[in-house]
Design an enzyme around this catalytic site. Structure first.
Site: not given
Length: 173
Positions: A3-5, A51
């Site tokens: 969920r934050d690559i 992000t």
């Protein structure tokens, strides 16, 4: 599901004799895809987490379960950045980026890249950036299979990677 690559959470390194090994870092937003497993999410479920430049539309609007296909979307955003030197929706404010991820179709990376982008690679990135998760590659394995057939102008093999790492590894001293 990470969920934050994003580029800051990817580290290119060596693993034993394997060169160009990608490590994924920062698991603060990870959630098990199987809801029966213990939750590992360290942030609120109800808020927007991640992000903005790399968030999938379904994560932004909070519709349905957020699954591995949100990470596929983010990988597409990272690939876009690597190919073009730009984020998918530019340097807008975070809120504008979120809205554009939900509403706008990105310009194909081949139109913005400073170098030639093969058609198959362009298609792969655009497949990752589909708004509907059902239209994206459905897993990392499916994404890998698509990437394996992408031909580039310049070859890069294990020997090339080994030579690069030998030339660029810091020396002990």
């Amino acid at each position: 599901v990470h969920r934050d690559i994003k580029p800051a959470n990817l580290y290119l390194t060596r693993l034993g004799v394997e060169h160009d090994f990608v490590k994924v870092l920062d698991f603060g937003l990870v959630r098990h895809e199987d809801r029966s497993q213990a939750a590992t999410l360290l942030t609120r479920e109800a808020g927007i987490v991640g992000t903005p430049a790399y968030m999938a539309p379904e994560a932004i609007v909070g519709e349905g379960d957020i699954d591995r296909r949100a990470d596929v979307y983010a990988v597409g955003c990272v690939a876009y950045f690597l190919l073009t030197g730009r984020q998918v929706f530019g340097n807008d404010t975070g809120m504008k980026q979120l809205m554009r991820h939900v509403q706008d179709t990105p310009v194909p990376p081949s139109r913005l890249a400073p170098h030639h982008v093969p058609r198959a690679l362009d298609d792969l990135v655009m497949a990752c950036l589909q708004k509907d998760p059902r239209d994206r590659p459905q897993s990392a394995d499916a994404l890998y299979e698509m990437a394996a057939v992408c031909l580039t102008r310049d070859s890069w093999d294990h020997a090339d990677a080994r030579r690069w790492w030998e030339a660029h590894l810091p020396t002990a001293g």
